[in-house]
Design a protein around this motif. Sequence first.
Motif, short mmCIF file in Angstrom:
data_model
loop_
_atom_site.label_atom_id
_atom_site.label_comp_id
_atom_site.label_asym_id
_atom_site.label_seq_id
_atom_site.Cartn_x
_atom_site.Cartn_y
_atom_site.Cartn_z
N ALA A 191 0.84 -1.20 0.00
CA ALA A 191 0.00 0.00 0.00
C ALA A 191 0.88 1.25 0.00
N GLY A 192 0.26 2.34 -0.38
CA GLY A 192 0.96 3.62 -0.42
C GLY A 192 0.38 4.47 -1.54
N GLU A 193 0.79 5.71 -1.56
CA GLU A 193 0.24 6.66 -2.52
C GLU A 193 0.40 6.19 -3.97
N ASN A 194 1.55 5.63 -4.31
CA ASN A 194 1.82 5.21 -5.69
C ASN A 194 1.81 3.70 -5.87
N ALA A 195 1.22 2.97 -4.95
CA ALA A 195 1.28 1.51 -4.98
C ALA A 195 0.65 0.92 -6.24
N ALA A 196 -0.47 1.47 -6.68
CA ALA A 196 -1.17 0.90 -7.83
C ALA A 196 -0.31 0.89 -9.09
N ARG A 197 0.61 1.84 -9.20
CA ARG A 197 1.50 1.88 -10.37
C ARG A 197 2.38 0.65 -10.44
N LEU A 198 2.63 0.02 -9.29
CA LEU A 198 3.49 -1.16 -9.23
C LEU A 198 2.85 -2.37 -9.92
N ALA A 199 1.55 -2.32 -10.16
CA ALA A 199 0.88 -3.44 -10.82
C ALA A 199 1.37 -3.60 -12.26
N GLY A 200 1.71 -2.48 -12.89
CA GLY A 200 2.17 -2.54 -14.28
C GLY A 200 1.00 -2.72 -15.23
N ARG A 201 1.31 -2.80 -16.48
CA ARG A 201 0.28 -2.96 -17.51
C ARG A 201 -0.40 -4.31 -17.38
N ASP A 202 -1.69 -4.30 -17.25
CA ASP A 202 -2.51 -5.51 -17.11
C ASP A 202 -2.04 -6.40 -15.96
N GLY A 203 -1.40 -5.83 -14.96
CA GLY A 203 -0.95 -6.61 -13.81
C GLY A 203 0.29 -7.45 -14.06
N ARG A 204 0.99 -7.18 -15.16
CA ARG A 204 2.16 -8.00 -15.52
C ARG A 204 3.31 -7.85 -14.51
N THR A 205 3.57 -6.63 -14.07
CA THR A 205 4.64 -6.42 -13.09
C THR A 205 4.27 -7.11 -11.79
N LEU A 206 3.03 -6.98 -11.39
CA LEU A 206 2.56 -7.65 -10.18
C LEU A 206 2.71 -9.16 -10.30
N GLY A 207 2.39 -9.71 -11.45
CA GLY A 207 2.57 -11.15 -11.68
C GLY A 207 4.02 -11.55 -11.56
N ALA A 208 4.92 -10.72 -12.08
CA ALA A 208 6.35 -11.02 -11.99
C ALA A 208 6.82 -10.96 -10.54
N ILE A 209 6.31 -10.00 -9.78
CA ILE A 209 6.67 -9.91 -8.36
C ILE A 209 6.22 -11.17 -7.64
N GLU A 210 5.03 -11.66 -7.95
CA GLU A 210 4.54 -12.89 -7.32
C GLU A 210 5.43 -14.08 -7.64
N VAL A 211 5.85 -14.20 -8.89
CA VAL A 211 6.72 -15.32 -9.28
C VAL A 211 8.05 -15.25 -8.53
N ILE A 212 8.63 -14.08 -8.47
CA ILE A 212 9.92 -13.92 -7.77
C ILE A 212 9.72 -14.18 -6.28
N ALA A 213 8.63 -13.66 -5.70
CA ALA A 213 8.36 -13.88 -4.27
C ALA A 213 8.19 -15.37 -3.98
N TYR A 214 7.50 -16.08 -4.85
CA TYR A 214 7.33 -17.53 -4.68
C TYR A 214 8.69 -18.24 -4.72
N THR A 215 9.54 -17.84 -5.64
CA THR A 215 10.87 -18.44 -5.78
C THR A 215 11.71 -18.18 -4.53
N VAL A 216 11.67 -16.95 -4.03
CA VAL A 216 12.40 -16.61 -2.81
C VAL A 216 11.88 -17.45 -1.64
N LEU A 217 10.56 -17.58 -1.54
CA LEU A 217 9.95 -18.36 -0.47
C LEU A 217 10.39 -19.82 -0.55
N ALA A 218 10.40 -20.36 -1.74
CA ALA A 218 10.82 -21.76 -1.92
C ALA A 218 12.28 -21.94 -1.51
N LYS A 219 13.13 -20.98 -1.87
CA LYS A 219 14.56 -21.11 -1.58
C LYS A 219 14.87 -20.81 -0.11
N GLN A 220 14.34 -19.72 0.42
CA GLN A 220 14.69 -19.29 1.77
C GLN A 220 13.94 -20.03 2.87
#
Length: 194
Positions: free
Chosen positions: A81-110
Amino acid sequence: MDNRTNLDDYLAGLGISGADESAPLPPAPEVAAPASPALEAAHEDPRAVLERFLKGLTSRIDPGLTVTVREGEDALEAEIAGENAARLAGRDGRTLGAIEVIAYTVLAKQAGRSDLRVRVDVGGFRRRQADTLSRLAERLAVQVAKSGEPHELQPMPAADRRVIHIALKEHPDVMTESVGEGSARRLIIKPRHG
């Protein structure tokens, strides 16, 4: 300057330690493994791992962003959350999807938890998208019930299909089915009877 050292420092700042890509992933939780210092880090609290990673990431993008992580029924759910948080979603949520994939990978590894799903929302983007998809599902259900003809939607991500499946799960006149493979997987809404 040593690029490897800079990368290690950067990844450590994001909450990702051991940037050695050649290191094997820890065994799945069901598999008994001998205790060793290298595996102890793999048993870190998944929620803490996800929160540390997302806070490290967002602090570099916009220090004004906040991260909240909670355990949902079937996934770890994070809200940025935050004033500019929605911009982090990216076009059609693509950036958000990439963040989820990376977060899942980090979770699996760490945390050694490749069995946990990760859902991240930024500025309510996913919530608004789910509301829009639910309304679409209801409109299409009425159309399919009236016409008696199935309606096939365009290919969509699994999370979007899931929203529509859930929205129409208890509908008395229609049912849903996913067909196709990979990125071409799509959803069909069809009459329940007939």
